[in-house]
Write an enzyme that holds these catalytic residues in place. Sequence first.
Site, PDB file in Angstrom:
ATOM      1  N   ASP A 105      27.262  -3.317  14.065  1.00  0.00           N
ATOM      2  CA  ASP A 105      28.075  -3.807  15.192  1.00  0.00           C
ATOM      3  C   ASP A 105      29.556  -3.879  14.818  1.00  0.00           C
ATOM      4  O   ASP A 105      29.907  -4.064  13.652  1.00  0.00           O
ATOM      5  CB  ASP A 105      27.557  -5.201  15.592  1.00  0.00           C
ATOM      6  CG  ASP A 105      28.043  -5.610  16.969  1.00  0.00           C
ATOM      7  OD1 ASP A 105      28.544  -4.748  17.722  1.00  0.00           O
ATOM      8  OD2 ASP A 105      27.931  -6.813  17.292  1.00  0.00           O
ATOM      9  N   ASN A 163      22.526  -1.270  25.919  1.00  0.00           N
ATOM     10  CA  ASN A 163      23.754  -0.465  25.796  1.00  0.00           C
ATOM     11  C   ASN A 163      23.888   0.599  26.893  1.00  0.00           C
ATOM     12  O   ASN A 163      24.978   1.130  27.115  1.00  0.00           O
ATOM     13  CB  ASN A 163      23.842   0.213  24.419  1.00  0.00           C
ATOM     14  CG  ASN A 163      24.126  -0.743  23.284  1.00  0.00           C
ATOM     15  OD1 ASN A 163      23.728  -0.518  22.145  1.00  0.00           O
ATOM     16  ND2 ASN A 163      24.841  -1.835  23.555  1.00  0.00           N
TER      17      ASN A 163
END
Length: 238
Positions: free
Chosen positions: A16, A64
């Site tokens: 991330d 996502n």
Amino acid sequence: MLLHDRIPNHVGIIMDGNGRWAEMRGLPRIEGHRRGTERLREIIEAAMEIGVKTLTLYAFSLENWQRPQNEVRTLMRLLEAYLRKEFSEFMEKGIVFRTIGETWRLPENIQSLIRETEEKTSGNNGMTLVAALSYGGRNEIIRAVKKAILSGIKPDDITEDSFNSLLDTSGLPSLDLIIRTSGERRISNFLLWQGAYSEFYFTDTLWPDFTKEEFLIALRDYQMRERRFGALPAGSRT
Ligand code: IPE
Ligand code: IPE
Ligand code: MG
């Protein structure tokens, strides 16, 4: 130095911070994803050298898909380029490539590239590299429940072992360590079932800055932990 008798069999990484890495530099988020992809080879090689048997990388979550179309399209292009470029490396290093998640949602060309890579690397005998693509932990569990019902299995035959074999991660070793970069301290729907007794390592480092050195620090940190699995530590007084 790492202790050779405490190498985690299975490490998962929530990669991330790509977007923030780019934003901090006044670059488009996409540039962060590109730089993030460039980190992969070093970390994969380090995991192999250390003797990690399975490395699972959270590359694209089911959630996502909600990102702007442009970003999703770029991520797909990066994934395609990565697989094309790294295929010969996988073969050279003996890597077995696998995916988990709803890969049928991915563009057709990537699906066939994935199938081809999985098939051609399936006979290798090195580390297993698992890409979590279009993956969500809850979704994986629900799909496993549906498979169980469709198979007509009797309730008494549903055990942790039989349920494990219905998950996308079937056959993989249990998940010892989850690393998350970028300072967020949450699981974001990654390997929910598999992470029941995983150790967690969080770092503020953004994924495009995550190096082999920091990976080793994470592993050293893991090796210091006492994993009790709910029992008492060995040698404790009763
Ligand atoms: C991780 O980086 C990569 C994916 C989720 C695909 P992010 O894109 O989430 O980066 P941040 O969290 O916005 O910085
Ligand atoms: C998790 O990161 C997914 C991946 C790294 C692929 P996100 O950036 O999507 O998660 P949240 O939104 O911070 O929970
Ligand atoms: Mg993020």
